[in-house]
Design a protein around this motif. Structure first.
Motif, PDB file in Angstrom:
ATOM      1  N   ALA A  19       0.828  -1.212   0.000  1.00  0.00           N
ATOM      2  CA  ALA A  19       0.000   0.000   0.000  1.00  0.00           C
ATOM      3  C   ALA A  19       0.860   1.258   0.000  1.00  0.00           C
ATOM      4  O   ALA A  19       0.566   2.236  -0.709  1.00  0.00           O
ATOM      5  CB  ALA A  19      -0.923  -0.014   1.217  1.00  0.00           C
ATOM      6  N   VAL A  20       1.940   1.240   0.783  1.00  0.00           N
ATOM      7  CA  VAL A  20       2.836   2.401   0.842  1.00  0.00           C
ATOM      8  C   VAL A  20       3.507   2.631  -0.505  1.00  0.00           C
ATOM      9  O   VAL A  20       3.611   3.772  -0.985  1.00  0.00           O
ATOM     10  CB  VAL A  20       3.891   2.199   1.949  1.00  0.00           C
ATOM     11  N   LEU A  21       3.954   1.550  -1.142  1.00  0.00           N
ATOM     12  CA  LEU A  21       4.614   1.690  -2.444  1.00  0.00           C
ATOM     13  C   LEU A  21       3.651   2.221  -3.501  1.00  0.00           C
ATOM     14  O   LEU A  21       4.031   3.058  -4.342  1.00  0.00           O
ATOM     15  CB  LEU A  21       5.194   0.343  -2.874  1.00  0.00           C
ATOM     16  N   VAL A  22       2.412   1.740  -3.461  1.00  0.00           N
ATOM     17  CA  VAL A  22       1.415   2.240  -4.422  1.00  0.00           C
ATOM     18  C   VAL A  22       1.153   3.723  -4.185  1.00  0.00           C
ATOM     19  O   VAL A  22       1.095   4.526  -5.137  1.00  0.00           O
ATOM     20  CB  VAL A  22       0.107   1.427  -4.304  1.00  0.00           C
ATOM     21  N   ALA A  23       1.008   4.107  -2.920  1.00  0.00           N
ATOM     22  CA  ALA A  23       0.762   5.516  -2.602  1.00  0.00           C
ATOM     23  C   ALA A  23       1.930   6.391  -3.042  1.00  0.00           C
ATOM     24  O   ALA A  23       1.737   7.488  -3.595  1.00  0.00           O
ATOM     25  CB  ALA A  23       0.518   5.669  -1.103  1.00  0.00           C
ATOM     26  N   MET A  24       3.151   5.909  -2.812  1.00  0.00           N
ATOM     27  CA  MET A  24       4.326   6.682  -3.210  1.00  0.00           C
ATOM     28  C   MET A  24       4.426   6.782  -4.728  1.00  0.00           C
ATOM     29  O   MET A  24       4.855   7.816  -5.269  1.00  0.00           O
ATOM     30  CB  MET A  24       5.589   6.041  -2.632  1.00  0.00           C
ATOM     31  N   ALA A  25       4.021   5.721  -5.416  1.00  0.00           N
ATOM     32  CA  ALA A  25       4.038   5.759  -6.882  1.00  0.00           C
ATOM     33  C   ALA A  25       3.060   6.797  -7.413  1.00  0.00           C
ATOM     34  O   ALA A  25       3.360   7.528  -8.376  1.00  0.00           O
ATOM     35  CB  ALA A  25       3.706   4.374  -7.436  1.00  0.00           C
ATOM     36  N   VAL A  26       1.891   6.872  -6.781  1.00  0.00           N
ATOM     37  CA  VAL A  26       0.901   7.864  -7.197  1.00  0.00           C
ATOM     38  C   VAL A  26       1.429   9.280  -6.959  1.00  0.00           C
ATOM     39  O   VAL A  26       1.325  10.164  -7.827  1.00  0.00           O
ATOM     40  CB  VAL A  26      -0.428   7.645  -6.443  1.00  0.00           C
ATOM     41  N   VAL A  27       1.999   9.497  -5.769  1.00  0.00           N
ATOM     42  CA  VAL A  27       2.555  10.816  -5.457  1.00  0.00           C
ATOM     43  C   VAL A  27       3.681  11.162  -6.420  1.00  0.00           C
ATOM     44  O   VAL A  27       3.813  12.314  -6.870  1.00  0.00           O
ATOM     45  CB  VAL A  27       3.058  10.843  -3.997  1.00  0.00           C
ATOM     46  N   TRP A  28       4.486  10.157  -6.772  1.00  0.00           N
ATOM     47  CA  TRP A  28       5.621  10.381  -7.672  1.00  0.00           C
ATOM     48  C   TRP A  28       5.156  10.893  -9.036  1.00  0.00           C
ATOM     49  O   TRP A  28       5.803  11.756  -9.647  1.00  0.00           O
ATOM     50  CB  TRP A  28       6.397   9.075  -7.832  1.00  0.00           C
ATOM     51  N   THR A  29       4.040  10.366  -9.501  1.00  0.00           N
ATOM     52  CA  THR A  29       3.532  10.798 -10.812  1.00  0.00           C
ATOM     53  C   THR A  29       2.921  12.192 -10.763  1.00  0.00           C
ATOM     54  O   THR A  29       2.757  12.829 -11.817  1.00  0.00           O
ATOM     55  CB  THR A  29       2.471   9.807 -11.321  1.00  0.00           C
ATOM     56  N   LEU A  30       2.572  12.654  -9.565  1.00  0.00           N
ATOM     57  CA  LEU A  30       1.919  13.955  -9.443  1.00  0.00           C
ATOM     58  C   LEU A  30       2.906  15.108  -9.294  1.00  0.00           C
ATOM     59  O   LEU A  30       2.552  16.259  -9.559  1.00  0.00           O
ATOM     60  CB  LEU A  30       0.953  13.954  -8.248  1.00  0.00           C
ATOM     61  N   ILE A  31       4.115  14.817  -8.844  1.00  0.00           N
ATOM     62  CA  ILE A  31       5.090  15.892  -8.656  1.00  0.00           C
ATOM     63  C   ILE A  31       5.862  16.116  -9.952  1.00  0.00           C
ATOM     64  O   ILE A  31       5.943  15.235 -10.814  1.00  0.00           O
ATOM     65  CB  ILE A  31       6.052  15.583  -7.496  1.00  0.00           C
ATOM     66  N   GLY A  32       6.450  17.272 -10.074  1.00  0.00           N
ATOM     67  CA  GLY A  32       7.148  17.629 -11.298  1.00  0.00           C
ATOM     68  C   GLY A  32       8.536  17.026 -11.386  1.00  0.00           C
ATOM     69  O   GLY A  32       9.068  16.481 -10.417  1.00  0.00           O
ATOM     70  N   PRO A  33       9.169  17.131 -12.555  1.00  0.00           N
ATOM     71  CA  PRO A  33      10.506  16.559 -12.760  1.00  0.00           C
ATOM     72  C   PRO A  33      11.575  17.182 -11.870  1.00  0.00           C
ATOM     73  O   PRO A  33      12.532  16.507 -11.496  1.00  0.00           O
ATOM     74  CB  PRO A  33      10.778  16.825 -14.243  1.00  0.00           C
ATOM     75  N   VAL A  34      11.419  18.465 -11.538  1.00  0.00           N
ATOM     76  CA  VAL A  34      12.410  19.108 -10.666  1.00  0.00           C
ATOM     77  C   VAL A  34      12.378  18.474  -9.276  1.00  0.00           C
ATOM     78  O   VAL A  34      13.426  18.154  -8.693  1.00  0.00           O
ATOM     79  CB  VAL A  34      12.149  20.627 -10.576  1.00  0.00           C
ATOM     80  N   ALA A  35      11.167  18.290  -8.746  1.00  0.00           N
ATOM     81  CA  ALA A  35      11.031  17.664  -7.427  1.00  0.00           C
ATOM     82  C   ALA A  35      11.525  16.220  -7.456  1.00  0.00           C
ATOM     83  O   ALA A  35      12.175  15.748  -6.510  1.00  0.00           O
ATOM     84  CB  ALA A  35       9.575  17.715  -6.974  1.00  0.00           C
ATOM     85  N   GLN A  36      11.236  15.514  -8.548  1.00  0.00           N
ATOM     86  CA  GLN A  36      11.696  14.132  -8.671  1.00  0.00           C
ATOM     87  C   GLN A  36      13.226  14.065  -8.663  1.00  0.00           C
ATOM     88  O   GLN A  36      13.823  13.233  -7.967  1.00  0.00           O
ATOM     89  CB  GLN A  36      11.154  13.512  -9.961  1.00  0.00           C
ATOM     90  N   SER A  37      13.848  14.934  -9.419  1.00  0.00           N
ATOM     91  CA  SER A  37      15.313  14.950  -9.470  1.00  0.00           C
ATOM     92  C   SER A  37      15.915  15.311  -8.120  1.00  0.00           C
ATOM     93  O   SER A  37      16.945  14.755  -7.711  1.00  0.00           O
ATOM     94  CB  SER A  37      15.785  15.946 -10.537  1.00  0.00           C
ATOM     95  N   THR A  38      15.265  16.235  -7.409  1.00  0.00           N
ATOM     96  CA  THR A  38      15.766  16.637  -6.092  1.00  0.00           C
ATOM     97  C   THR A  38      15.707  15.478  -5.101  1.00  0.00           C
ATOM     98  O   THR A  38      16.644  15.250  -4.324  1.00  0.00           O
ATOM     99  CB  THR A  38      14.942  17.820  -5.553  1.00  0.00           C
ATOM    100  N   ILE A  39      14.592  14.737  -5.135  1.00  0.00           N
ATOM    101  CA  ILE A  39      14.449  13.584  -4.233  1.00  0.00           C
ATOM    102  C   ILE A  39      15.540  12.556  -4.507  1.00  0.00           C
ATOM    103  O   ILE A  39      16.168  12.024  -3.581  1.00  0.00           O
ATOM    104  CB  ILE A  39      13.053  12.960  -4.395  1.00  0.00           C
ATOM    105  N   LEU A  40      15.784  12.284  -5.782  1.00  0.00           N
ATOM    106  CA  LEU A  40      16.830  11.318  -6.132  1.00  0.00           C
ATOM    107  C   LEU A  40      18.210  11.844  -5.760  1.00  0.00           C
ATOM    108  O   LEU A  40      19.072  11.091  -5.289  1.00  0.00           O
ATOM    109  CB  LEU A  40      16.771  11.004  -7.632  1.00  0.00           C
ATOM    110  N   TRP A  41      18.423  13.130  -5.956  1.00  0.00           N
ATOM    111  CA  TRP A  41      19.725  13.738  -5.672  1.00  0.00           C
ATOM    112  C   TRP A  41      20.049  13.677  -4.180  1.00  0.00           C
ATOM    113  O   TRP A  41      21.198  13.480  -3.787  1.00  0.00           O
ATOM    114  CB  TRP A  41      19.708  15.193  -6.158  1.00  0.00           C
TER     115      TRP A  41
END
Length: 493
Positions: A441-463
């Motif tokens: 359930a947590v992974l599914v929720a995080m996947a949904v949130v991941w698709t909703l945030i922009g590429p800048v936020a995604q790159s920052t999280i990975l960085w």
């Protein structure tokens, strides 16, 4: 004289000093008092007396082997009390076949013992009640030997434990090294679980051996206790019995009390015993949740009910390391999966061979632990060198870890003893699957949130995320490598 007793209340008579030869002989029903007294009085030096207590609950499959192993010891206990409680099978009937006096011929001559079987019926205190009942029967002996109803000891186990205990009056209790005999195990899941438990027990025993042989837990599997130490622990804690029912881990609590009373709690490098393992996911989960929950109660500052937390007790240091290690394992694995999925989703993943080092070190460490087993077999080696079995078993243990802490923090009242008994008999809930469902359930929720945030936020999280996981993994790998290089001083578990 019948040696099978149906009693609910323990006898009121208590001895304040060790039994003398005539007293011990009389306790054997008068069958051969003169011979038994002669054996004691003609021995060189003081011959200690050992009273064995076997708490048994639905142990019809193993109780005969347990008693036979005790009767084949090079040093047979002076008396053996099988205390059957809350049983619904044929444990009493099978154990009763051994009831009565036994004259045994060993390497050092004749030995005498007598087996008593006590059916105490329904006991709300369960194993604790059976142990305390047994203590009331043998407290006049020098030592109490506690043996679980599914533990089969090597032939010299009692001899080794007694020799060390007699040789140092500071010792309050000594545990045998325990493992699981995997030869009779059938079925894929059962073999997998037993292989994991053998590795788990081997690592635990080895850690205690390398800590100056200071045993964190004098487990009920096969341990000998000085009755003087038990009396001192009872007095210091204002108890009328050695074991108390308000802890999920009665053996851990008693070990802490013996240590606090000024005695040593040790593990023997020679005495060995095979215990019964858990062959189902449900049973293993219930056992581990009970153990971990009870340990958390002892570690946690403050007090819940009658059990006071002792976070700084020396016997609990290993528990703190275990829980911190499990938390680290959980973080690294979940974070790695999340970051890997996130990186792949935006084509930002770059493979590095450095990530192969941690699993390789873990495999080498597991292999070294397996090689320290006295009876290491091909299954143990394969479990160690193949990454998947050990990794899957770690995820199973992480589920127990999460369930234990969530149950503790929720302050929900649960009878973990009853839950384990029900799980072992095939009943119980499907709660052991809850951590897996929660993770999904947590992974599914995080996947949904991941698709909703922009590429800048995604790159920052990975960085930010990858360096954190990398640093924690490096520290974890360094710790494993240090264990890999640590000398074992010839210890075998």
């Amino acid at each position: 004289m019948s040696n099978v007793h149906n009693r609910i209340e323990a006898p009121t008579r208590a001895y304040e000093a060790p039994l003398h030869a005539q007293q011990v002989a009389m306790s054997f029903g008068g069958e051969f008092p003169e011979d038994f007294a002669a054996v004691l009085e003609n021995s060189t030096g003081h011959r200690s007396t050992i009273g064995c207590v076997i708490p048994a609950y639905n142990e019809e499959e193993s109780i005969a082997d347990v008693i036979e192993a005790l009767l084949k010891q090079t040093r047979v206990p002076d008396v053996i009390h099988v205390v059957v409680n809350n049983t619904s099978d044929n444990t009493v009937k099978i154990a009763s076949e051994f009831a009565g006096p036994h004259e045994l011929q060993g390497e050092d001559g004749e030995q005498f013992t007598e087996v008593f079987v006590h059916d105490i019926g329904k006991n709300p205190d369960k194993k604790v009640g059976a142990l305390n009942y047994g203590y009331s029967l043998v407290e006049g002996c020098d030592y109490l030997l506690g043996v679980d109803g599914d533990t089969i000891a090597d032939s010299r186990a009692v001899e080794y434990l007694e020799t060390e205990a007699v040789g140092d009056s500071r010792i309050g209790g000594i545990s045998a090294i325990f493992t699981i005999d995997d030869r009779p195990i059938k079925g894929g899941i059962a073999k997998f679980l037993i292989a994991g438990q053998r590795t788990q027990f081997a690592a635990f025993n080895l850690q205690n051996l390398l800590r100056g042989r200071n045993m964190a837990v004098l487990g009920g599997q096969f341990s000998i206790f000085s009755t003087n130490a038990l009396r001192d622990a009872m007095k210091q804690n204002h108890q009328t019995t050695p074991w108390v029912k308000d802890s999920e881990v009665e053996d851990s609590l008693l070990s802490l009390q013996i240590k606090s009373a000024g005695y040593l709690t040790k593990i023997s490098p020679y005495a060995r015993a095979n215990v019964g393992g858990m062959t189902t996911l449900k049973g293993y989960d219930a056992q581990q949740v009970k153990w971990t929950y009870g340990a958390i109660e002892l570690m946690w500052p403050g007090q819940r009910g009658d059990t006071k937390g002792q976070p700084f007790h020396p016997n609990l240091r290993l528990r703190w390391f275990e829980n911190f290690g499990m938390l680290t394992n959980l973080f690294v694995r979940v974070a790695f999966v999340v970051l890997l999925a996130g990186s792949l989703s935006i084509d930002a993943f770059i493979f590095s061979a450095w990530w192969l080092i941690p699993p390789l070190v873990a495999m080498a460490l597991n292999l070294r632990i397996a090689r320290t087993m006295t009876h290491c077999d091909n299954r143990d080696v394969m479990f160690a060198v193949l990454l998947f079995p050990a990794e899957l078993f770690m995820w199973v243990r992480l589920g127990h870890f999460l369930r234990s802490w969530s149950r503790f923090l929720s302050k929900k009242k649960v009878d973990n003893w009853a839950a384990q008994a029900k799980a072992e008999s095939g009943g119980g809930s499907l709660g052991h699957w809850a951590p897996l469902l929660l993770l999904a359930a947590v992974l599914v929720a995080m996947a949904v949130v991941w698709t909703l945030i922009g590429p800048v936020a995604q790159s920052t999280i990975l960085w930010v995320g990858w360096p954190i996981v990398g640093v924690v993994t490096v520290l974890q790998t360094v710790g494993m490598f240090a264990k890999l290089l640590r000398r074992h001083h010839g210890y075998k578990v």
